[in-house]
Design an enzyme around this catalytic site. Structure first.
Site, PDB file in Angstrom:
ATOM      1  N   GLU A  46       0.996  -1.224   0.047  1.00  0.00           N
ATOM      2  CA  GLU A  46      -0.227  -0.086   0.079  1.00  0.00           C
ATOM      3  C   GLU A  46       1.047   1.351   0.025  1.00  0.00           C
ATOM      4  OE1 GLU A  46      -1.699   2.624   0.617  1.00  0.00           O
ATOM      5  OE2 GLU A  46      -1.654   2.351   2.994  1.00  0.00           O
ATOM      6  N   CYS A  74      -1.274   9.515   3.143  1.00  0.00           N
ATOM      7  CA  CYS A  74      -1.542   8.903   2.246  1.00  0.00           C
ATOM      8  C   CYS A  74      -2.566   8.486   0.679  1.00  0.00           C
ATOM      9  CB  CYS A  74      -1.256   7.054   1.701  1.00  0.00           C
ATOM     10  SG  CYS A  74      -1.982   6.140   2.504  1.00  0.00           S
TER      11      CYS A  74
END
Length: 496
Positions: free
Chosen positions: A262, A297
């Site tokens: 990720e 993120c």
């Protein structure tokens, strides 16, 4: 996401009264000669604690402990594993105010976010335990000539590597799912802020059979290979930067280890002509840009707004930016803390200066703290109006509290600009028409699309989460995230 910073090593005990964390594997604490010295991002000269710095041999011992514990843990029923995880989960919030203060001191973000970080693991563990009924679900493909039973089996030892920004909540996207699936786990916290994560994981692990959950802190160069390029590790989950993900993938390739990555995002907001701005959704957008000093993120990194909505949008964001209080998390009036790392401060400062030099309209807000906090990793939040699309503030992930705002008149141009990136983690579409949200949202290239909001608090935790393109490989959470920690198994029974 940015990589963790280089940390120093020092022998001896932590300064009196400051937290010090050991390694924990095989059901026991383990001490080390070398220590990671942890400092305060708001005042980098201040030491806030120390953590054990493992040797390669100790990392290998942790993996061996997890491997030894795997058969008995996998043999438990999902209901039995879920009951143990529920008991362990209660420990996360047991001393959350103390742990949140520790996380704030080592990470830099405000205490409220640090409490939310811990509670993210709690909530995600509850969701994972709720999937107990599907763990052993099997499908039978009827014969003749062959009746085939398709089921799913745990993989073995899983290494989970978490980043500095939301380490405990992000751990929750993988850890409880890996354990519910029947795997055993070694957690590697970020070396620049390992204290609160190690404390939470150790308490969690102490409620499970020895070796099922282990935590090892240390320098990447010393223990990374032992936790990744290891034939006894079945899977590695990594959350971090694109560059870090590529290194993990390269290391895992040496042993053909399964990976979930990720990684970073250059997430876009697409605001259409019929979008309606409310106090609630503007608060959400503001948080989805500037929360954690922009160091998330899935935060929005670019805004594409219909020209008719630009001024209203700029006014709404400016109103909220004018209320930002920059400072150390120890000040209860602070709403925006420092960057975690000095290098990231310099990177974002350079992006903003480049935009200024190009002639873009850069509007900065708030006042930098002075006095004893003058050395901190602080920056003024900003918006960048109508920059050249080729500027790095548009094309690169800022991972900081600044965002470019670019206008369009044709929705096709807006969609094209949103998708014109190497990343694909999260985007959002803003429209008052649900059918438009469905049709436009389906054309935006990312793993997750928000409607009329943006940011981590609005993520549906039941859904799979992850990115496409350079934003990652694989998915976490939900039934798909559970299956990502299992191998399909087919048993063909002859009916001839």
């Amino acid at each position: 996401m940015t990589d963790t910073s280089t940390v120093t090593q020092a022998g001896g005990a932590a300064p009196q009264g400051l937290p010090s964390t050991p390694l924990y594997y095989g059901g026991q604490e383990h001490q080390t000669t070398a220590k990671l010295t942890i400092t305060n991002p708001a005042r980098p000269s201040e030491v806030v604690g120390e953590a054990a710095s493992a040797t390669r041999a100790q990392a290998l011992e942790a993996v061996a402990a997890a491997k030894a514990a795997f058969p008995a843990w996998a043999a438990l029923s999902p209901t039995e594993r879920g009951a143990l995880l529920t008991e362990a989960n209660a420990t996360v919030a047991a001393d959350v105010e103390t742990d949140a203060a520790i996380l704030s001191s080592e990470n830099g973000k405000v205490v409220g976010e640090c409490i939310g970080d811990h509670m993210g693991l709690v909530a995600r563990t509850e969701l994972a335990v709720g999937l107990a009924d599907i763990v052993d679900a099997a499908e039978t493909l009827p014969g003749p000539p062959t009746e085939t039973v398709v089921s799913y089996k745990p993989m073995g030892v899983v290494t989970i590597i978490v980043p500095f920004n939301w380490p405990i909540a992000i751990l929750g996207a993988a850890l409880p799912y890996a354990l519910m699936a029947g795997n055993t786990v070694v957690v590697k916290p970020p070396p620049s802020c390992p204290l609160a994560t190690t404390r939470a994981v150790q308490r969690f692990a102490e409620k499970l059979p020895a070796g099922v959950l282990n935590v090892v802190t240390g320098e990447d160069a010393e223990i990374g290979e032992a936790l990744v390029s290891n034939t006894d590790v079945a899977k590695v989950c990594f959350t971090g930067s694109v560059g870090g993900g590529k290194r993990i993938m390269s290391m895992a390739a040496q042993s053909l280890t399964n990976v979930t990555l990720e990684l970073g995002g250059n997430d876009a907001v697409l605001i259409l002509e019929d979008a309606e701005f409310t106090e609630a959704n503007m608060d959400a957008l503001f948080g989805g840009i500037y929360a954690s000093t922009g160091q998330i993120c899935m935060n929005a990194k670019r805004i594409y707004v219909h020209s008719s909505k630009k001024e209203e949008l700029v006014a709404a964001l400016s109103k909220r930016l004018e209320q930002v209080k920059i400072g150390p998390a120890t000040d209860p009036s602070t709403t925006m803390g420092p960057f975690h790392q000095k290098a990231q401060l310099q990177f974002v400062t350079d992006l903003v200066q480049e935009a200024k030099d190009s002639g873009a309209d850069v509007r900065e807000f708030g006042e930098l703290p002075g006095g004893e906090w003058a050395e901190g990793n602080f920056i003024r939040p900003s918006i960048v109006l109508d920059p050249d699309p080729s500027l790095r503030v548009v094309t690169e992930e800022q991972f900081g509290p600044t965002i470019p705002i670019i206008t369009f008149d044709d929705v096709e141009d807006g969609i094209r600009m949103v998708n014109d990136t190497q990343y694909g983690l999260c985007n959002s579409v803003w429209t008052s028409n649900e059918e438009t949200a469905r049709t436009v949202g389906s054309r935006l290239q990312a793993g997750y699309i928000f409607h009329n909001t943006h940011g981590a608090p609005f993520l549906d935790q039941r859904a799979p989460f992850g990115g496409i393109k350079q934003s990652g490989i694989g998915r976490e959470m939900g039934p798909i995230g559970l299956r990502a920690f299992m191998e399909p198994h087919a048993l063909g029974l002859s009916k001839a």
